[in-house]
Write a protein that holds these residues in place. Structure first.
Motif, mmCIF file in Angstrom:
data_model
loop_
_atom_site.group_PDB
_atom_site.id
_atom_site.type_symbol
_atom_site.label_atom_id
_atom_site.label_comp_id
_atom_site.label_asym_id
_atom_site.label_seq_id
_atom_site.Cartn_x
_atom_site.Cartn_y
_atom_site.Cartn_z
ATOM 1 N N SER A 11 9.446 -4.586 -7.118
ATOM 2 C CA SER A 11 8.886 -3.939 -8.362
ATOM 3 C C SER A 11 8.321 -2.406 -8.097
ATOM 4 C CB SER A 11 7.971 -4.603 -9.319
ATOM 5 O OG SER A 11 8.809 -5.815 -9.707
ATOM 6 N N LEU A 12 7.328 -2.628 -7.138
ATOM 7 C CA LEU A 12 6.611 -1.475 -6.738
ATOM 8 C C LEU A 12 7.522 -0.367 -6.032
ATOM 9 C CD1 LEU A 12 3.394 -2.961 -5.402
ATOM 10 C CD2 LEU A 12 3.527 -1.729 -7.477
ATOM 11 N N PHE A 13 8.350 -0.817 -5.280
ATOM 12 C CA PHE A 13 9.373 0.162 -4.673
ATOM 13 C C PHE A 13 10.154 0.686 -5.657
ATOM 14 C CE2 PHE A 13 9.659 -1.299 0.384
ATOM 15 C CZ PHE A 13 8.556 -1.124 0.375
ATOM 16 N N ASN A 14 10.625 0.024 -6.570
ATOM 17 C CA ASN A 14 11.489 0.377 -7.505
ATOM 18 C C ASN A 14 10.950 1.471 -8.451
ATOM 19 O OD1 ASN A 14 13.954 0.138 -9.149
ATOM 20 N ND2 ASN A 14 12.815 -0.780 -10.790
ATOM 21 N N ILE A 15 9.763 1.171 -8.765
ATOM 22 C CA ILE A 15 8.784 2.192 -9.578
ATOM 23 C C ILE A 15 8.838 3.621 -9.081
ATOM 24 C CG2 ILE A 15 6.671 2.902 -10.558
ATOM 25 C CD1 ILE A 15 6.192 -0.040 -11.152
ATOM 26 N N VAL A 16 8.497 3.567 -7.557
ATOM 27 C CA VAL A 16 8.446 4.789 -6.998
ATOM 28 C C VAL A 16 9.629 5.428 -6.887
ATOM 29 C CG1 VAL A 16 8.079 5.608 -4.552
ATOM 30 C CG2 VAL A 16 6.355 4.079 -5.442
ATOM 31 N N MET A 17 10.831 4.716 -6.380
ATOM 32 C CA MET A 17 12.038 5.373 -6.432
ATOM 33 C C MET A 17 12.723 5.798 -7.446
ATOM 34 S SD MET A 17 13.732 3.486 -2.884
ATOM 35 C CE MET A 17 13.573 1.644 -3.587
ATOM 36 N N LEU A 18 12.256 5.374 -8.611
ATOM 37 C CA LEU A 18 12.853 5.765 -9.944
ATOM 38 C C LEU A 18 12.242 6.993 -10.294
ATOM 39 C CD1 LEU A 18 12.824 2.543 -12.303
ATOM 40 C CD2 LEU A 18 14.800 3.842 -12.054
ATOM 41 N N ASN A 19 11.120 7.567 -9.616
ATOM 42 C CA ASN A 19 10.714 8.977 -10.036
ATOM 43 C C ASN A 19 11.252 9.903 -9.001
ATOM 44 O OD1 ASN A 19 8.289 8.409 -11.897
ATOM 45 N ND2 ASN A 19 8.345 6.603 -10.659
ATOM 46 N N MET A 63 16.130 5.765 4.458
ATOM 47 C CA MET A 63 14.985 5.123 4.525
ATOM 48 C C MET A 63 13.785 5.872 3.663
ATOM 49 S SD MET A 63 14.613 3.859 8.393
ATOM 50 C CE MET A 63 15.752 2.659 9.262
ATOM 51 N N PRO A 64 14.147 5.584 2.338
ATOM 52 C CA PRO A 64 13.124 6.366 1.360
ATOM 53 C C PRO A 64 11.675 5.991 1.383
ATOM 54 C CG PRO A 64 14.671 4.726 0.282
ATOM 55 C CD PRO A 64 15.079 4.738 1.718
ATOM 56 N N MET A 65 11.464 4.703 1.752
ATOM 57 C CA MET A 65 9.905 4.493 1.657
ATOM 58 C C MET A 65 9.121 4.754 3.118
ATOM 59 S SD MET A 65 9.553 2.981 -1.176
ATOM 60 C CE MET A 65 7.831 2.756 -0.895
ATOM 61 N N ILE A 66 9.991 4.915 4.013
ATOM 62 C CA ILE A 66 9.345 5.293 5.291
ATOM 63 C C ILE A 66 8.954 6.830 5.146
ATOM 64 C CG2 ILE A 66 9.623 6.032 7.767
ATOM 65 C CD1 ILE A 66 9.441 2.920 7.128
ATOM 66 N N SER A 67 10.061 7.610 4.575
ATOM 67 C CA SER A 67 9.688 9.122 4.287
ATOM 68 C C SER A 67 8.603 9.350 3.581
ATOM 69 C CB SER A 67 11.172 9.624 3.699
ATOM 70 O OG SER A 67 12.051 9.620 4.559
ATOM 71 N N LEU A 68 8.265 8.473 2.631
ATOM 72 C CA LEU A 68 7.084 8.386 1.719
ATOM 73 C C LEU A 68 6.006 8.182 2.247
ATOM 74 C CD1 LEU A 68 8.618 7.098 -1.734
ATOM 75 C CD2 LEU A 68 8.121 9.584 -1.264
ATOM 76 N N ALA A 69 5.932 7.193 3.040
ATOM 77 C CA ALA A 69 4.709 6.534 3.942
ATOM 78 C C ALA A 69 4.245 7.743 4.959
ATOM 79 C CB ALA A 69 5.048 5.303 4.651
ATOM 80 N N LEU A 86 0.611 -1.301 -0.139
ATOM 81 C CA LEU A 86 -0.041 0.000 0.088
ATOM 82 C C LEU A 86 0.662 1.435 -0.009
ATOM 83 C CD1 LEU A 86 -2.780 -0.806 2.504
ATOM 84 C CD2 LEU A 86 -3.216 -0.628 -0.157
ATOM 85 N N CYS A 87 1.710 1.040 0.818
ATOM 86 C CA CYS A 87 2.786 2.371 0.543
ATOM 87 C C CYS A 87 3.345 2.727 -0.672
ATOM 88 C CB CYS A 87 4.099 2.040 1.786
ATOM 89 S SG CYS A 87 5.300 3.543 1.533
ATOM 90 N N ALA A 88 3.958 1.766 -1.278
ATOM 91 C CA ALA A 88 4.236 2.007 -2.764
ATOM 92 C C ALA A 88 3.163 2.331 -3.650
ATOM 93 C CB ALA A 88 4.806 0.713 -3.235
ATOM 94 N N VAL A 104 13.168 9.700 -5.975
ATOM 95 C CA VAL A 104 13.649 9.674 -4.626
ATOM 96 C C VAL A 104 15.144 9.445 -4.167
ATOM 97 C CG1 VAL A 104 13.364 8.180 -2.542
ATOM 98 C CG2 VAL A 104 11.411 8.443 -4.055
ATOM 99 N N SER A 105 15.643 10.442 -3.620
ATOM 100 C CA SER A 105 16.951 10.459 -3.578
ATOM 101 C C SER A 105 17.408 9.371 -2.683
ATOM 102 C CB SER A 105 17.424 11.801 -2.782
ATOM 103 O OG SER A 105 16.919 11.784 -1.379
#
Length: 338
Positions: free
Chosen positions: A222-230, A237-243, A153-155, A232-233
């Protein structure tokens, strides 16, 4: 179905640790290579399935009774020498998990409180690990499905409305090495546990569980990769910051899920390492406490440095060990001498 569910939870919880769940590992081993990362994810999934299935099947056919016998299957007469390095690898990863707890808590609290919470985490992990593999599996079956759902869900929440930017395709050959290294890390670290539990499952359940586990891991990567390719520096902890950007409540839920992944990894690996230390069986709590204390001290080295510099080295060794297991397995008669 229940057996398959338990085995899937065991496999996934041994792979999804602090680096994976926060997106840090995904960025380092996949995302930073641009569009080629999607091909590399497919390659990683194929390798994961092959190796997970290999270890579980070897466990089924050789039936090790403990971690010592599982190591003989892997390393043969060089069990003692390789076992010492293996011990060090586990210690490094447990240290990374504790460093991950500190980084996680730093997002909401000051550093002093973060250290206190990481110590409390060590206490929780000690209590659970002393309960043995059955207790660890039971707790995983309760919380892991919720954690996987939160990560997905986060992704998804962060993909919405973002245009995909996949122009960077440099360092293709190095990216392939990165994939091999990443798979190697995880196969090395879950190898003897999979060998140990493989005897408890049928070949059909092993194959289905390996496939389902890899499918779930592939979707999350795959989902994490798509998000960070857009854009995300490369933060810790990139996904925590996005959450947390979705909303505070959801961010806290994801943080709890990541914390559970960390605890799960620590408890599994502490359980394994405790088998290496030759003290009377009644002293299990002392062995576990010693392992957790040493790992916590090493964690002060820092989450980012451990993930970036030490993990790839472990990964290469993991692939070598897996190849050795594939083509040269110690016969059962050698184990019976124990």
């Amino acid at each position: 179905m229940k057996q398959c569910f338990i085995l899937v939870c065991l496999i996934i919880s041994n792979i999804i640790g602090a680096g994976f769940a926060t997106g840090k590992e995904i960025y380092i081993f996949f995302t930073r290579f641009g569009s080629v990362s999607f091909v590399n994810i497919i390659l990683a999934c194929i390798l994961f399935y092959k190796f997970i299935n290999l270890y579980l099947t070897k466990g089924k056919t050789h039936c090790p009774k403990n971690i010592y016998q599982a190591n003989i299957i892997m390393f043969g007469k060089y069990n003692t020498q390789f076992g010492m390095f293996y011990f060090l690898c586990y210690l490094i990863v447990i240290s990374a998990m504790f460093a991950g707890v500190t980084e996680l808590c730093n997002l909401l609290f000051n550093r002093q409180i973060a250290y206190v919470l990481s110590v409390l985490t060590a206490v929780v992990c000690l209590v659970v690990s002393v309960g043995g593999i059955k207790k660890i599996n039971t707790i995983n079956s309760w919380f892991l499905p919720i954690t996987v759902l939160l990560l997905i869900l986060c992704a998804i929440f962060n993909i919405k409305g973002i245009s995909l930017n996949i122009n960077n395709t440099n360092n293709v050959f190095y990216s392939i090495f990165s994939v091999i290294s990443y798979v190697g890390i995880n196969t090395l670290l879950c190898a003897n546990l999979l060998l140990l539990v493989g005897k408890d499952y049928s070949i059909k359940i092993i194959k289905v569980s390996a496939f389902v586990s890899v499918l779930i891991l592939g979707v999350i990567i795959s989902l994490f990769n798509i998000v960070m390719l857009n854009g995300v520096s490369n933060i810790n902890m990139p996904m925590i910051s996005l959450a947390l950007k979705v909303n505070t409540t959801f961010g806290l839920l994801v943080m709890f899920g990541v914390w559970f992944c960390i605890c799960s990894t620590i408890t599994y690996y502490t359980y394994i390492l405790a088998q290496y230390i030759r003290i009377k069986s009644g002293k299990t709590h002392i062995k576990n406490a010693l392992i957790i204390f040493v790992a916590y001290v090493i964690s002060l080295f820092g989450f980012d440095k451990i993930i970036t510099f030490l993990y790839p080295i472990i990964g290469v060794v993991g692939i070598v060990f897996t190849i050795i297991l594939k083509y040269k397995t110690q016969p059962l008669c050698a184990m019976q001498k124990r």
